[in-house]
Structures are given as structure tokens and as C-alpha cells.
Motif scaffolding. Sequence first.
Motif, PDB file in Angstrom:
ATOM      1  N   LEU A  70    -160.891  27.965   6.053  1.00 10.60           N
ATOM      2  CA  LEU A  70    -162.339  28.069   5.891  1.00 10.60           C
ATOM      3  C   LEU A  70    -162.827  27.384   4.618  1.00 10.60           C
ATOM      4  CD1 LEU A  70    -165.098  29.328   6.754  1.00 10.60           C
ATOM      5  CD2 LEU A  70    -164.452  31.333   5.391  1.00 10.60           C
ATOM      6  N   LEU A  71    -162.313  27.790   3.491  1.00 15.84           N
ATOM      7  CA  LEU A  71    -162.834  27.291   2.226  1.00 15.84           C
ATOM      8  C   LEU A  71    -162.554  25.803   2.037  1.00 15.84           C
ATOM      9  CD1 LEU A  71    -164.286  28.843  -0.170  1.00 15.84           C
ATOM     10  CD2 LEU A  71    -162.215  28.298  -1.440  1.00 15.84           C
ATOM     11  N   GLN A  72    -161.325  25.381   2.299  1.00 14.94           N
ATOM     12  CA  GLN A  72    -160.964  23.998   2.051  1.00 14.94           C
ATOM     13  C   GLN A  72    -161.703  23.034   2.977  1.00 14.94           C
ATOM     14  OE1 GLN A  72    -159.374  22.779  -0.562  1.00 14.94           O
ATOM     15  NE2 GLN A  72    -159.395  24.919  -1.241  1.00 14.94           N
ATOM     16  N   GLU A  73    -161.939  23.435   4.204  1.00 12.19           N
ATOM     17  CA  GLU A  73    -162.673  22.559   5.121  1.00 12.19           C
ATOM     18  C   GLU A  73    -164.109  22.364   4.655  1.00 12.19           C
ATOM     19  OE1 GLU A  73    -162.270  23.397   9.331  1.00 12.19           O
ATOM     20  OE2 GLU A  73    -160.250  24.191   8.989  1.00 12.19           O
ATOM     21  N   LEU A 117    -167.594  32.285  -3.922  1.00 16.54           N
ATOM     22  CA  LEU A 117    -168.559  31.263  -4.341  1.00 16.54           C
ATOM     23  C   LEU A 117    -168.085  30.490  -5.571  1.00 16.54           C
ATOM     24  CD1 LEU A 117    -172.016  33.048  -3.926  1.00 16.54           C
ATOM     25  CD2 LEU A 117    -171.027  31.254  -2.474  1.00 16.54           C
ATOM     26  N   HIS A 118    -167.415  31.177  -6.489  1.00 15.84           N
ATOM     27  CA  HIS A 118    -166.979  30.505  -7.718  1.00 15.84           C
ATOM     28  C   HIS A 118    -166.014  29.360  -7.429  1.00 15.84           C
ATOM     29  CE1 HIS A 118    -163.843  33.445  -6.835  1.00 15.84           C
ATOM     30  NE2 HIS A 118    -163.021  32.708  -7.550  1.00 15.84           N
ATOM     31  N   VAL A 128    -174.348  26.010  -7.040  1.00 19.94           N
ATOM     32  CA  VAL A 128    -174.184  26.527  -5.684  1.00 19.94           C
ATOM     33  C   VAL A 128    -175.429  27.315  -5.287  1.00 19.94           C
ATOM     34  CG1 VAL A 128    -172.788  27.962  -4.149  1.00 19.94           C
ATOM     35  CG2 VAL A 128    -171.687  26.672  -5.989  1.00 19.94           C
ATOM     36  N   MET A 129    -176.026  26.934  -4.181  1.00 20.41           N
ATOM     37  CA  MET A 129    -177.170  27.655  -3.640  1.00 20.41           C
ATOM     38  C   MET A 129    -176.723  28.453  -2.425  1.00 20.41           C
ATOM     39  SD  MET A 129    -180.878  26.268  -2.302  1.00 20.41           S
ATOM     40  CE  MET A 129    -180.491  26.234  -0.558  1.00 20.41           C
ATOM     41  N   VAL A 130    -177.229  29.664  -2.286  1.00 17.57           N
ATOM     42  CA  VAL A 130    -176.869  30.500  -1.149  1.00 17.57           C
ATOM     43  C   VAL A 130    -178.145  30.979  -0.469  1.00 17.57           C
ATOM     44  CG1 VAL A 130    -175.710  32.597  -0.389  1.00 17.57           C
ATOM     45  CG2 VAL A 130    -174.744  31.271  -2.264  1.00 17.57           C
ATOM     46  N   GLY A 131    -178.240  30.728   0.824  1.00 18.24           N
ATOM     47  CA  GLY A 131    -179.374  31.215   1.597  1.00 18.24           C
ATOM     48  C   GLY A 131    -178.914  32.297   2.559  1.00 18.24           C
ATOM     49  N   ARG A 162    -171.373  41.794  -3.540  1.00 17.16           N
ATOM     50  CA  ARG A 162    -170.705  40.546  -3.904  1.00 17.16           C
ATOM     51  C   ARG A 162    -171.636  39.601  -4.650  1.00 17.16           C
ATOM     52  NH1 ARG A 162    -166.803  39.528   1.413  1.00 17.16           N
ATOM     53  NH2 ARG A 162    -165.531  41.370   1.053  1.00 17.16           N
ATOM     54  N   LEU A 163    -172.902  39.603  -4.284  1.00 17.47           N
ATOM     55  CA  LEU A 163    -173.843  38.775  -5.029  1.00 17.47           C
ATOM     56  C   LEU A 163    -173.980  39.269  -6.469  1.00 17.47           C
ATOM     57  CD1 LEU A 163    -176.683  38.114  -2.424  1.00 17.47           C
ATOM     58  CD2 LEU A 163    -175.100  36.444  -3.384  1.00 17.47           C
ATOM     59  N   LYS A 164    -173.988  40.583  -6.644  1.00 19.63           N
ATOM     60  CA  LYS A 164    -174.126  41.138  -7.990  1.00 19.63           C
ATOM     61  C   LYS A 164    -172.914  40.807  -8.856  1.00 19.63           C
ATOM     62  CE  LYS A 164    -175.905  45.288  -8.541  1.00 19.63           C
ATOM     63  NZ  LYS A 164    -177.158  44.994  -9.276  1.00 19.63           N
ATOM     64  N   ALA A 165    -171.789  40.529  -8.218  1.00  9.91           N
ATOM     65  CA  ALA A 165    -170.583  40.204  -8.971  1.00  9.91           C
ATOM     66  C   ALA A 165    -170.622  38.797  -9.553  1.00  9.91           C
ATOM     67  CB  ALA A 165    -169.355  40.356  -8.077  1.00  9.91           C
ATOM     68  N   VAL A 166    -171.504  37.938  -9.030  1.00  9.27           N
ATOM     69  CA  VAL A 166    -171.533  36.549  -9.493  1.00  9.27           C
ATOM     70  C   VAL A 166    -172.860  36.158 -10.139  1.00  9.27           C
ATOM     71  CG1 VAL A 166    -169.828  35.795  -7.816  1.00  9.27           C
ATOM     72  CG2 VAL A 166    -172.246  35.709  -7.200  1.00  9.27           C
ATOM     73  N   THR A 167    -173.752  37.124 -10.355  1.00  4.65           N
ATOM     74  CA  THR A 167    -175.018  36.793 -10.996  1.00  4.65           C
ATOM     75  C   THR A 167    -175.509  37.976 -11.811  1.00  4.65           C
ATOM     76  OG1 THR A 167    -177.323  36.130 -10.656  1.00  4.65           O
ATOM     77  CG2 THR A 167    -176.356  37.537  -8.982  1.00  4.65           C
TER      78      THR A 167
END
Length: 225
Positions: A70-73, A117-118, A128-131, A162-167
Motif C-alpha cells: 500500500l504505502l510504497q505503491e 502520514l509521516h 502532506v494534505m489529507v482530505g 491518529r490525526l491528533k498524533a500528527v498535528t
Amino acid sequence: YKIPVSVDTYKPKVAQIVLDAGASIINDITGLQKYPQMADIISSFNAGVVLMHMQGSPKNMQENPVYADLLQEIISFLGKSSSIAIKSGISPESIAIDPGIGFGKTVRQSLELLRRLHEFRDALGCPVMVGVSRKAAIGVGLVGITGVRAELAASAREIARRLKAVTDKPVIVGVGIGTPEQAAEAVTDADGVVVGSAVVQTILDGNGPTGVGALVGSFRAAIDG
């Protein structure tokens, strides 16, 4: 315009028109890989670009999204998109990437992307933008959502965590449907909540449960601040 205006489009003609009208960012869900001329148009206006990943097309992307890695692709796809942009003269400082939550991803895959995300930032060196608005990964488990397994019922709460963990910014989660009680349960870990029109008035009138009332209070405070 006094504030930057971003327009979602993958069509060169639309991009030309809106940039000429004053837009400053193009958000391309195909990552500049559908129409080669898109990158040149954006570059000619010295505009910014958001490069998004999508598996398939909007018509079929959710039928059966499968990845070997998933991530690498996704990183590989966005790396190619970034190279296209830079070769066309778009400044690296004007490029942001979007892993495409809900665009050719299962709920589990979307949640994994949010957790990692990191790794996109580390691999590609871009903002990185997340919608996540109106995505099944948020609404899963609420009344009216069908075809979703029970073990994913708390995904909205998981997204908030998870969002709170990166912002360090307030995390506001939107849920499109459901009762006030379900909305409160789904976003317990958020700083605020926006609920669909079917129930939002009940909450704002003060008739909803305490949990939702507190979340709306936090949301208002975040907006006012």
C-alpha cells in the motif's frame, strides 16, 4: 484574491480558466498523470499544485482496491507526479501531496495511511494534505451506512486519534448522518464535530447529549480562536 483559492480539477481547460480568473492552487486527483499539459499550465501561472493518488477512476475506484504494498505503491505514484511537476517548472516549494484517503482505498487502507502520514513526508519531502470529509472511513458504523463490517464501527474515533498524533492543531471531525448519540460516540477523541444537517439543529438547540454539546463547544472555540 486576498486568500489563496484552490480548485479541484484534473481537466486542463478548467485549470486554465480558473487560474486565469485568479486561483492560485490546482488540486489534481490524477496527480498530473492523466493529461500531460496540466503541469505546463500550472507552471505557466506559477501556481501551486496538490498531487493526489487515486487507484482507478471515480466510477470504479471503490469496487475492489488491492495493493501489493500500500504505502510504497502510493509513494512511487506520487514521486512520479512530483517529478512531472518539477520538470515542467513548478517550484518544489509549491507542491503538496495527498495520499487520497477514500480514493481507491478500503477503510482499513485509509486508516493505515492516516497512521503512516509521516512516512510520506519523509520519503517525498513535501507537505502532506489529507482530505477526510464525507469519507466512508469516518461515517462507518453510523446509521445509514451499509456493507461495512462491525469491527470498523469506531473508525471515526480512530481517525480523530491518529490525526491528533500528527498535528497540534484542533481536530474537527465531520459525520454526515446518524443520531446525536452516535455522533458523540464516533468522535469522542476529536476536539470538535460537525454533524449532518439532519441532526445538527438538535445539537445546536441544546437537545443533544452532553458529549455532543461539549464537542460542538470545542468546535466553536476552535473556529473563534
